[in-house]
Write an enzyme that holds these catalytic residues in place. Structure first.
Site, mmCIF file in Angstrom:
data_model
loop_
_atom_site.group_PDB
_atom_site.id
_atom_site.type_symbol
_atom_site.label_atom_id
_atom_site.label_comp_id
_atom_site.label_asym_id
_atom_site.label_seq_id
_atom_site.Cartn_x
_atom_site.Cartn_y
_atom_site.Cartn_z
ATOM 1 C CG HIS A 189 -1.790 1.239 1.557
ATOM 2 N ND1 HIS A 189 -2.956 1.284 1.460
ATOM 3 C CD2 HIS A 189 -1.130 2.383 1.781
ATOM 4 C CE1 HIS A 189 -3.441 2.506 1.621
ATOM 5 N NE2 HIS A 189 -2.423 3.110 2.176
ATOM 6 C CG ASP A 209 -9.207 -0.997 -1.967
ATOM 7 O OD1 ASP A 209 -9.260 -1.925 -0.971
ATOM 8 O OD2 ASP A 209 -8.563 0.061 -2.045
ATOM 9 C CG HIS A 213 -16.492 1.800 5.286
ATOM 10 N ND1 HIS A 213 -15.514 1.307 6.408
ATOM 11 C CD2 HIS A 213 -15.479 2.017 4.362
ATOM 12 C CE1 HIS A 213 -14.209 1.257 6.008
ATOM 13 N NE2 HIS A 213 -14.110 1.788 4.835
#
Ligand code: DOR
Length: 426
Positions: free
Chosen positions: A176, A302, A306
């Site tokens: 990352h 990715d 949420h």
């Protein structure tokens, strides 16, 4: 073990029948009636057969963050998106930084029995960037890669150790890339839109300097490194040049980096908030060129689910991330294939190439191959509807966007794991 007989699917442009038995493709072509006895028949008229997609970058949130997603709902979202296999990131709670949690994920995914789930272990204990986690033990427990995704490995020395220790295990090291001092407290791409909105920006350089560092380390050590979620034109160029020199670097991008620009953030749209941030039109076009010339090896989602309460906040406080498993194929097909940038076969390669990078088997369109397959309708256009996602994460900036490409069936290991039910649509 079930037997599946797919009738009249488009296989690389030609209509063919496919027989699947014991988890493998037995035959593609004309199939005798006597061979299909007892088989479940799928009428694939007008549908295109592809190897099931492989996603090397998803967040399934279990253990610990099941209010966002869990292995059951994430696996269901995967097969609904045409994925036969996903690799899940270790930013769980507790962090997946040891063999016990890796083993738990493997076991739980087997119980759920939808997509294949391959855990990714943490590079550092607790994702704290201080001490190396037990890479070898995690690999033995079933991890296929290591990453501190969500956080950079800020110490170059620790990254060096990770590359050196991972090399003999065969684990893929996924980086990352984010320089925290440059990203600072930025919340979207640095540029005109950020200035107009009065939001603090994250410059491309925050990503690029870390890409450059990891290329330097991989070059020095002769080890391979995989760069996660590439979003910048300059990052693509760094990787292109490194590959040309023979550095063992691979990379991925995600649909939001080629299907959108930072214009999407206007109106303080927190659903478009993601790290790294969605960039400009010239970055978007550079990402597409990187996909075309092979600099960018694969498309990952990715998938970062949420809860609504974490997204519906003032922009600086909202969580980073986009739920991507159920929109990836349609966004990519619409942005890349209907526009003529890639052929469907090229897109299919980008959506399965992760298998080679992490070293797992995936489906293929030939007799004897693993029967991880997906049937898609490339003609069907529809509007993305987040409220109908199987994933617990409804967080997408693409809600309501018109796309082409519907996943209709997903087969994993010769078993039908997903059927799109048209009747549930309004
Ligand atoms: O936007 C993001 N969300 N980027 C990351 O790197 C982590 C991810 C998450 O875990 O939500």
């Amino acid at each position: 073990m079930s037997k599946i007989y797919i009738v009249g699917a488009l296989v690389r442009g030609k209509q063919k029948d496919v027989l699947i038995e014991d988890g493998r493709i037995v035959r593609i072509g004309k199939i005798r009636a006597s061979q299909t006895k007892g088989a479940r028949v799928i009428d694939a008229d007008g549908l295109t057969l592809l190897p099931a997609f492989v996603d090397m970058h998803v967040h399934l949130r279990e253990p610990g963050l099941e209010y966002k997603e869990d292995i059951a709902t994430g696996s269901a979202a995967a097969v609904a998106g045409g994925f036969g296999a996903v690799c899940c990131m270790p930013n769980t709670d507790p962090v997946t930084d040891n063999a016990y949690i890796v083993r738990y994920i493997v076991d739980r995914a087997r119980e759920v029995d939808l997509a294949r789930v391959y855990p990714i272990g943490a590079i550092s204990v607790g994702l704290r960037g201080e001490r190396l986690a037990e890479l070898g033990k995690m690999q033995q427990a079933g991890a296929v890669a290591v990453s501190d995704d969500g956080q950079p490995v800020s110490s170059a020395q620790l990254m060096r150790l990770a590359l050196e220790y991972a090399a003999p295990t065969g684990l893929c090291v996924i980086s990352h890339c984010e320089d925290k001092s440059l990203a600072a407290d930025g919340v979207m791409n640095e540029g005109l839109v950020a200035s107009e909105l009065g939001l603090k920006g994250i410059p491309s350089a925050a990503e690029d300097v870390m890409i450059a560092r990891d290329i330097v380390l991989a070059e020095m050590l002769g080890t391979r490194v995989h760069i996660a979620h590439v979003s910048t034109a300059s990052g693509v160029q760094l990787i292109r040049e490194a590959k040309a020199r023979g550095v063992r670097v691979t990379c991925e991008t995600c649909p939001h980096y080629f299907a959108a620009t930072d214009e999407l953030v206007r109106g303080y749209n927190t659903y478009a908030k993601v790290n790294p941030p969605i960039r400009t039109e010239s970055d978007r076009m550079a990402i597409i060129r990187g996909l075309q010339d092979g600099t960018i090896d694969v498309i990952a989602t990715d998938h970062a689910p949420h809860a609504t309460f974490e997204k519906e906040l003032p922009f600086p406080q909202a969580a980073n991330g986009i739920a991507g498993l159920e929109t990836s194929f349609a966004l990519a097909y619409t942005a890349l294939v209907t526009t003529g940038y890639l052929t469907l076969d090229e897109l299919s390669d980008k959506m399965t190439g992760a298998a080679k990078i992490v070293g797992v088997e995936c489906g293929a369109l030939q007799a004897g191959a693993l029967a991880d397959l997906t049937l898609v309708d490339t003609q069907e256009s529809y509007r993305i509807c987040a409220s109908k996602f199987v994933s617990k994460g409804k967080n997408t900036p693409f809600d309501g966007r018109e796309v082409y490409g519907r996943v209709r069936y997903t087969i994993v290991g010769g078993e039908l794991k997903y059927t799109y039910a048209k009747e549930t649509e309004q």
